[in-house]
Design a protein around this motif. Sequence first.
Motif, PDB file in Angstrom:
ATOM      1  N   VAL A  88       0.861  -1.189   0.000  1.00 32.81           N
ATOM      2  CA  VAL A  88       0.000   0.000   0.000  1.00 32.81           C
ATOM      3  C   VAL A  88       0.900   1.242   0.000  1.00 32.81           C
ATOM      4  O   VAL A  88       1.763   1.397   0.864  1.00 32.81           O
ATOM      5  CB  VAL A  88      -0.936   0.009   1.220  1.00 32.81           C
ATOM      6  N   GLY A  89       0.711   2.097  -0.977  1.00 31.61           N
ATOM      7  CA  GLY A  89       1.540   3.292  -1.107  1.00 31.61           C
ATOM      8  C   GLY A  89       2.784   3.105  -1.944  1.00 31.61           C
ATOM      9  O   GLY A  89       3.524   4.069  -2.190  1.00 31.61           O
ATOM     10  N   LEU A  90       3.054   1.883  -2.401  1.00 36.11           N
ATOM     11  CA  LEU A  90       4.214   1.633  -3.248  1.00 36.11           C
ATOM     12  C   LEU A  90       4.017   2.325  -4.597  1.00 36.11           C
ATOM     13  O   LEU A  90       2.972   2.177  -5.226  1.00 36.11           O
ATOM     14  CB  LEU A  90       4.388   0.127  -3.433  1.00 36.11           C
ATOM     15  N   VAL A  91       5.005   3.095  -5.039  1.00 47.45           N
ATOM     16  CA  VAL A  91       4.890   3.910  -6.252  1.00 47.45           C
ATOM     17  C   VAL A  91       5.776   3.332  -7.355  1.00 47.45           C
ATOM     18  O   VAL A  91       6.983   3.158  -7.167  1.00 47.45           O
ATOM     19  CB  VAL A  91       5.302   5.374  -5.966  1.00 47.45           C
ATOM     20  N   HIS A  92       5.171   3.039  -8.498  1.00 45.78           N
ATOM     21  CA  HIS A  92       5.922   2.576  -9.663  1.00 45.78           C
ATOM     22  C   HIS A  92       6.661   3.792 -10.241  1.00 45.78           C
ATOM     23  O   HIS A  92       6.036   4.730 -10.737  1.00 45.78           O
ATOM     24  CB  HIS A  92       4.955   1.993 -10.690  1.00 45.78           C
ATOM     25  N   THR A  93       7.996   3.789 -10.197  1.00 49.84           N
ATOM     26  CA  THR A  93       8.775   4.959 -10.599  1.00 49.84           C
ATOM     27  C   THR A  93       9.384   4.851 -11.993  1.00 49.84           C
ATOM     28  O   THR A  93       9.573   5.871 -12.660  1.00 49.84           O
ATOM     29  CB  THR A  93       9.894   5.222  -9.574  1.00 49.84           C
ATOM     30  N   TRP A  94       9.728   3.640 -12.428  1.00 48.15           N
ATOM     31  CA  TRP A  94      10.334   3.474 -13.758  1.00 48.15           C
ATOM     32  C   TRP A  94      10.183   2.032 -14.201  1.00 48.15           C
ATOM     33  O   TRP A  94       9.932   1.139 -13.398  1.00 48.15           O
ATOM     34  CB  TRP A  94      11.820   3.864 -13.761  1.00 48.15           C
ATOM     35  N   ILE A  95      10.351   1.817 -15.500  1.00 46.73           N
ATOM     36  CA  ILE A  95      10.354   0.466 -16.047  1.00 46.73           C
ATOM     37  C   ILE A  95      11.242   0.418 -17.282  1.00 46.73           C
ATOM     38  O   ILE A  95      11.287   1.373 -18.070  1.00 46.73           O
ATOM     39  CB  ILE A  95       8.927  -0.024 -16.394  1.00 46.73           C
ATOM     40  N   GLU A  96      11.975  -0.668 -17.417  1.00 47.32           N
ATOM     41  CA  GLU A  96      12.765  -0.965 -18.616  1.00 47.32           C
ATOM     42  C   GLU A  96      12.293  -2.310 -19.167  1.00 47.32           C
ATOM     43  O   GLU A  96      12.187  -3.281 -18.412  1.00 47.32           O
ATOM     44  CB  GLU A  96      14.259  -1.042 -18.294  1.00 47.32           C
ATOM     45  N   ILE A  97      12.020  -2.358 -20.452  1.00 43.64           N
ATOM     46  CA  ILE A  97      11.556  -3.587 -21.100  1.00 43.64           C
ATOM     47  C   ILE A  97      12.465  -3.874 -22.289  1.00 43.64           C
ATOM     48  O   ILE A  97      12.807  -2.968 -23.055  1.00 43.64           O
ATOM     49  CB  ILE A  97      10.101  -3.456 -21.594  1.00 43.64           C
ATOM     50  N   ARG A  98      12.833  -5.137 -22.433  1.00 49.00           N
ATOM     51  CA  ARG A  98      13.685  -5.544 -23.559  1.00 49.00           C
ATOM     52  C   ARG A  98      13.127  -6.818 -24.187  1.00 49.00           C
ATOM     53  O   ARG A  98      12.892  -7.816 -23.490  1.00 49.00           O
ATOM     54  CB  ARG A  98      15.123  -5.782 -23.080  1.00 49.00           C
ATOM     55  N   SER A  99      12.915  -6.771 -25.486  1.00 50.22           N
ATOM     56  CA  SER A  99      12.488  -7.953 -26.231  1.00 50.22           C
ATOM     57  C   SER A  99      13.692  -8.506 -26.980  1.00 50.22           C
ATOM     58  O   SER A  99      14.339  -7.791 -27.748  1.00 50.22           O
ATOM     59  CB  SER A  99      11.377  -7.579 -27.218  1.00 50.22           C
ATOM     60  N   HIS A 100      14.004  -9.780 -26.765  1.00 52.39           N
ATOM     61  CA  HIS A 100      15.139 -10.392 -27.447  1.00 52.39           C
ATOM     62  C   HIS A 100      14.762 -10.857 -28.853  1.00 52.39           C
ATOM     63  O   HIS A 100      15.623 -11.016 -29.715  1.00 52.39           O
ATOM     64  CB  HIS A 100      15.680 -11.563 -26.633  1.00 52.39           C
TER      65      HIS A 100
END
Length: 309
Positions: A88-100
């Motif tokens: 509860v209260g956890l904030v998604h700050t960034w994401i990196e996605i890589r497709s091989h």
Amino acid sequence: MTSLTSSLVRGAVTSPFKHPGRPGATLPTDRLTLPAAPAAPGPLAAYRRICGFPAPESGPLPLPYLHVLAFPLAMRLMTGRDFPLPVVGLVHTWIEIRSHRPVQPGEALEPTVYAAELTPHRRGTEVTMVTEARVGGELVWESRSGYLSRHATKAEAGAKAEAGAKGEEGAKGEEGAKGEEAQAPALPAVAEWRLPGDLGRRYGAVSGDRNPIHLHPLTARLFGFPRAIAHGMWTVARCLAEADEQPGELRSVRVDFRAPVLLPATVVYAADPAGNTFVLRSESSSGSSSGRGTRSGQVHVTGSVTRAS
């Protein structure tokens, strides 16, 4: 979806008993894996529609879709008793996605999720969650996401003390400098999107993420938001659907979440001519019954992509 809903309930129950920032906190070493299976056609088609991706039945999966498929695993891990941060209260700050390589809808995917590292942040503690997807043992897709648990830190206390010593004007000047450093690149507008007030409920029905902050103004206010906010992963997907219209297959993306999008809203997708760097910003000011709203020109998302040569 049932698994994700039960994890949200479990997170609400366990969060008050967790204390972020305690010395010696460690992450669980578990790796959670789902049995190999292809993406279900119905939910995939619904996801394509709500996020703006074209719907060719034979086309590869949208770049962020595997994150949605594996998110219930991540939530199960993050709401476990041995996970040190309250969900509860956890904030998604960034994401990196890589497709091989491109992943086709009919391929049997085996997703795995684990917690990679716990790092101090000036506003609390950040955990990095990793998701991997394999087909027949071959790693075909992976992502890394940062989630911030806010709590008092020495760095934050020191900054407040320094601001107090400098006086109000000095503090304002320092905050202004920080704001200039955090400004997004000036990019030309490409598209304008009007987002309805029920977008969170519609995307929640597709993704299974029925976090109360996305569903209704009343439930969002319980968590400090004047109105419901758009899912961060919807904003990522919608931006990538727009970027995907440029030549070159998307292979990776890095997105930083700057500010929530209060619903309803009008937002502008802006990008460089090749569509490799983009921002999502507010077009106009929108008020709220609480007197708080979204500022005109406020940046919500910044991102960059790489493409197959």
